[in-house]
Write an enzyme that holds these catalytic residues in place. Structure first.
Site, PDB file in Angstrom:
ATOM      1  N   LEU A 280      -2.052   9.411   4.674  1.00 15.75           N
ATOM      2  CA  LEU A 280      -2.586   8.182   4.090  1.00 15.75           C
ATOM      3  C   LEU A 280      -3.641   8.583   3.066  1.00 15.75           C
ATOM      4  CD1 LEU A 280      -3.203   6.060   7.334  1.00 15.75           C
ATOM      5  CD2 LEU A 280      -1.284   5.829   5.748  1.00 15.75           C
ATOM      6  N   ASP A 281      -3.802   7.781   2.022  1.00 11.58           N
ATOM      7  CA  ASP A 281      -4.861   8.034   1.059  1.00 11.58           C
ATOM      8  C   ASP A 281      -6.218   8.023   1.773  1.00 11.58           C
ATOM      9  OD1 ASP A 281      -2.957   8.058  -0.934  1.00 11.58           O
ATOM     10  OD2 ASP A 281      -3.295   5.963  -1.509  1.00 11.58           O
ATOM     11  N   LYS A 282      -7.177   8.705   1.185  1.00 16.26           N
ATOM     12  CA  LYS A 282      -8.514   8.797   1.775  1.00 16.26           C
ATOM     13  C   LYS A 282      -9.050   7.431   2.167  1.00 16.26           C
ATOM     14  CE  LYS A 282     -13.292   9.959   0.559  1.00 16.26           C
ATOM     15  NZ  LYS A 282     -14.205  10.385  -0.530  1.00 16.26           N
TER      16      LYS A 282
END
Length: 302
Positions: free
Chosen positions: A138-140
């Site tokens: 997942l993106d940050k």
């Protein structure tokens, strides 16, 4: 790095040919997808069939940027440990609920405090020790659920299930505006943006198939809460696809308008993860409620 394909390479896929010199087929595929590999001076797909005599080049800067330090260099016992909660766990795998602000694995600019490091000693499997057990990411600043393996065998099985689209990944996204239909599918290839290398876009020279499905969950005066399901898993896929149909995610600093509704990140949460357990065959389904910052933003949008 340059090499000339020999007779022994003829008929092989490009990512397979580069697997040995680059350390793994997965790493080769990433560099090819990023446009850092050329064959005869042009970018091609990882499935390109190599012919003897072809000149293959890989950008040195891309190799160094892609390569993390060794684990001994990366793991700092004094560095903050990434926070997470466990939604499901057994001896074979676990489902992690990741908060916003946590990077999944070490990468340029984020060598410390990653989820992969926090799971060191628990997670296992895959070709890269610096992201052992990580099946997808997942993106940050995207919160929510992701599955992590505890062995090579389980990691391989989960990767196969992911590629076969047998793992259901649902997200909640609050977007500006309203779709013209209650549900829909965005089918538009994604790759590195032609003009901004840090962004991904449908305006790209390295398109990769990408499909995103959405349904309306809640209609608000100026916003719409969507339930989004991934069919493929390209970098920034949901953010890029929704922006492409003029429904940018609220608060998205890269593909929308930063700071809307008091948000300090994009309103995107991986809320549901469902799959068949690769060892027991049991159905596993985990649901993560919206975190407090997104609950507050949703209330402000009402």
């Amino acid at each position: 790095m340059r090499l000339t394909a020999g007779p022994e390479h003829a008929g092989e896929r490009l990512d397979a040919v580069l697997a040995e010199p680059l350390g793994s087929r997965t790493r080769a595929a990433r560099l090819i997808a990023a446009g850092s590999v050329t064959v005869g001076g042009r970018t091609v797909a990882k499935r390109h069939i190599v012919t003897a005599g072809e000149e293959i080049a890989v950008e040195d800067a891309a190799i160094e940027a892609e390569k993390p330090p060794s684990l001994d260099d990366v793991i700092d016992p004094d560095a903050p440990v990434a926070e997470y909660t466990v939604a499901y766990e057994d001896e074979h795998l676990l489902v992690v609920d990741k908060p916003a602000g946590v990077v999944v694995h070490p990468a340029r600019g984020h060598w410390q405090g990653t989820l992969a490091q926090a799971l060191s000693g628990t997670a296992a499997g895959g070709e890269d020790e610096w992201r052992a057990g990580i099946v997808h990411r997942l993106d940050k600043d995207t919160s929510g659920l992701l599955v992590v393996a505890k062995s090579d065998a389980v990691h391989a099985q989960l990767k196969t299930a992911l590629q076969a689209r047998d793992i259901t990944r649902e997200y909640l996204a609050l977007v500006e505006g309203r779709p013209t239909a209650r549900s829909g599918t965005i089918d538009a290839p994604i790759g590195r943006d032609r003009h901004a290398r840090t962004r991904h876009s449908i305006d790209t020279d390295q398109p990769r198939d990408a499909r995103t499905h959405f349904t309306i969950e809640q209609v608000l005066p100026r916003y719409t809460l969507l339930r989004v399901t991934l069919e493929t898993g390209r970098t920034h896929q949901i953010r890029v696809h929704l922006q492409a149909i003029k429904l940018p995610i609220a608060g998205d600093p890269e593909y929308g308008r930063e700071g809307l509704l008091g948000l300090e990140r994009q309103f995107l949460h991986a809320t549901t993860l469902a799959f068949t357990h690769p060892v027991t065959g049991a159905a596993v389904q985990c649901v993560s409620p919206l975190p407090d910052d997104l609950v507050a933003a949703l209330a402000a949008a009402a």
